[in-house]
Design a protein around this motif. Structure first.
Motif, PDB file in Angstrom:
ATOM      1  N   LYS A  80      30.454  42.807  -0.093  1.00  0.00           N
ATOM      2  CA  LYS A  80      29.478  42.536   0.959  1.00  0.00           C
ATOM      3  C   LYS A  80      28.270  43.430   0.772  1.00  0.00           C
ATOM      4  O   LYS A  80      28.283  44.364  -0.034  1.00  0.00           O
ATOM      5  N   LYS A  81      27.208  43.144   1.524  1.00  0.00           N
ATOM      6  CA  LYS A  81      26.042  44.027   1.530  1.00  0.00           C
ATOM      7  C   LYS A  81      26.445  45.353   2.160  1.00  0.00           C
ATOM      8  O   LYS A  81      27.277  45.390   3.063  1.00  0.00           O
ATOM      9  N   GLY A  84      26.713  45.550   5.817  1.00  0.00           N
ATOM     10  CA  GLY A  84      26.742  44.165   6.286  1.00  0.00           C
ATOM     11  C   GLY A  84      28.032  43.823   7.005  1.00  0.00           C
ATOM     12  O   GLY A  84      29.030  44.526   6.921  1.00  0.00           O
ATOM     13  N   ILE A  85      27.993  42.697   7.715  1.00  0.00           N
ATOM     14  CA  ILE A  85      29.143  42.245   8.490  1.00  0.00           C
ATOM     15  C   ILE A  85      29.913  41.162   7.734  1.00  0.00           C
ATOM     16  O   ILE A  85      31.136  41.158   7.725  1.00  0.00           O
ATOM     17  N   GLU A  86      29.185  40.254   7.092  1.00  0.00           N
ATOM     18  CA  GLU A  86      29.814  39.118   6.420  1.00  0.00           C
ATOM     19  C   GLU A  86      30.520  39.556   5.135  1.00  0.00           C
ATOM     20  O   GLU A  86      29.922  40.187   4.263  1.00  0.00           O
ATOM     21  N   ASN A  87      31.805  39.207   5.039  1.00  0.00           N
ATOM     22  CA  ASN A  87      32.589  39.525   3.847  1.00  0.00           C
ATOM     23  C   ASN A  87      32.528  38.388   2.843  1.00  0.00           C
ATOM     24  O   ASN A  87      32.568  37.217   3.218  1.00  0.00           O
ATOM     25  N   ASN A  88      32.464  38.724   1.564  1.00  0.00           N
ATOM     26  CA  ASN A  88      32.462  37.780   0.449  1.00  0.00           C
ATOM     27  C   ASN A  88      31.421  36.659   0.607  1.00  0.00           C
ATOM     28  O   ASN A  88      31.760  35.481   0.555  1.00  0.00           O
ATOM     29  N   PRO A  89      30.144  37.011   0.805  1.00  0.00           N
ATOM     30  CA  PRO A  89      29.125  35.963   0.895  1.00  0.00           C
ATOM     31  C   PRO A  89      28.942  35.280  -0.465  1.00  0.00           C
ATOM     32  O   PRO A  89      29.278  35.836  -1.504  1.00  0.00           O
ATOM     33  N   ASN A  90      28.418  34.058  -0.441  1.00  0.00           N
ATOM     34  CA  ASN A  90      28.219  33.302  -1.675  1.00  0.00           C
ATOM     35  C   ASN A  90      27.002  33.768  -2.457  1.00  0.00           C
ATOM     36  O   ASN A  90      26.917  33.536  -3.656  1.00  0.00           O
ATOM     37  N   TYR A  92      23.523  36.728  -2.865  1.00  0.00           N
ATOM     38  CA  TYR A  92      22.830  37.981  -2.574  1.00  0.00           C
ATOM     39  C   TYR A  92      21.413  37.856  -3.086  1.00  0.00           C
ATOM     40  O   TYR A  92      21.144  37.136  -4.049  1.00  0.00           O
TER      41      TYR A  92
END
Length: 194
Positions: A80-81, A84-90, A92
């Motif tokens: 994640k960033k 950041g809050i979102e895990n494993n984003p598609n 960056y």
């Protein structure tokens, strides 16, 4: 060296031991004399089987061969960033700070449980075709399975893979891969100059 001499031949047959673990985790172990009863009893002291170095060696290599020791696995892969809050984003943006986490475990035969894998040389690669970054995974806390690394995405667009490829003698190979896209910043992410 004369191979017809029985003494020379005897030396070679006692010392040949082979063990191979293939990519599919199949294993083969072979020995002509090393693990035989005669050799184990010859090296035994005080009628104690565990005192024989041949017995200890053969026991360890057979446990490794049948997957009872040296087994490692990865669990809870997360990127994640930073902050950041979102895990494993598609995806960056370029030059985005990223944190990568993975839990590494080793099978403990005596307790029958997975325990934290304590090794300092595991690495993470951020790969497109060739690795752009190769960073060491740092253990967050001793005897805890969490390993992490932080870095910035490169100034290069494309599909990248986070790879942990761990291959060491005496352990099963570990190959973990997840992918993410590195893209240009969106129009609302760019600094504005008026």
């Amino acid at each position: 060296v004369v191979f017809n001499d029985t003494a020379t031949t005897e030396i070679y047959t006692r010392s040949i031991v082979g063990s191979v673990r293939c990519v599919q985790e199949t294993a083969v172990t072979g020995s002509t004399m090393m693990c035989s009863n005669t050799q184990i009893f010859k090296t035994m002291k005080n009628a104690n089987l565990a005192s024989s170095p041949n017995y200890v060696f053969c026991k360890e290599i057979i446990e490794w061969n049948f997957g009872e020791s040296g087994i490692i696995r990865a669990d809870k892969v997360l990127h994640k960033k930073v902050g950041g809050i979102e895990n494993n984003p598609n995806e960056y943006g370029i030059k985005t700070p990223i944190e990568y986490h993975v839990e590494l475990y080793e099978w403990e035969k005596n307790s029958g449980k997975w325990i934290a894998f304590n090794d300092a040389d595991a690495q993470l690669e951020f790969v497109m075709i060739d690795p752009y970054y190769r960073v060491s995974l740092i253990q967050a806390e001793k005897n805890k399975p969490d390993y992490f690394a932080t870095f910035k995405t490169p100034d290069k667009l494309g599909v990248f893979h986070f790879k942990v490829n761990y291959t060491r003698k005496g352990y099963t190979s570990l190959d973990v891969s997840t992918k993410a896209v590195v893209r240009q910043p969106h129009y609302d992410e760019m600094p504005r100059f008026m």
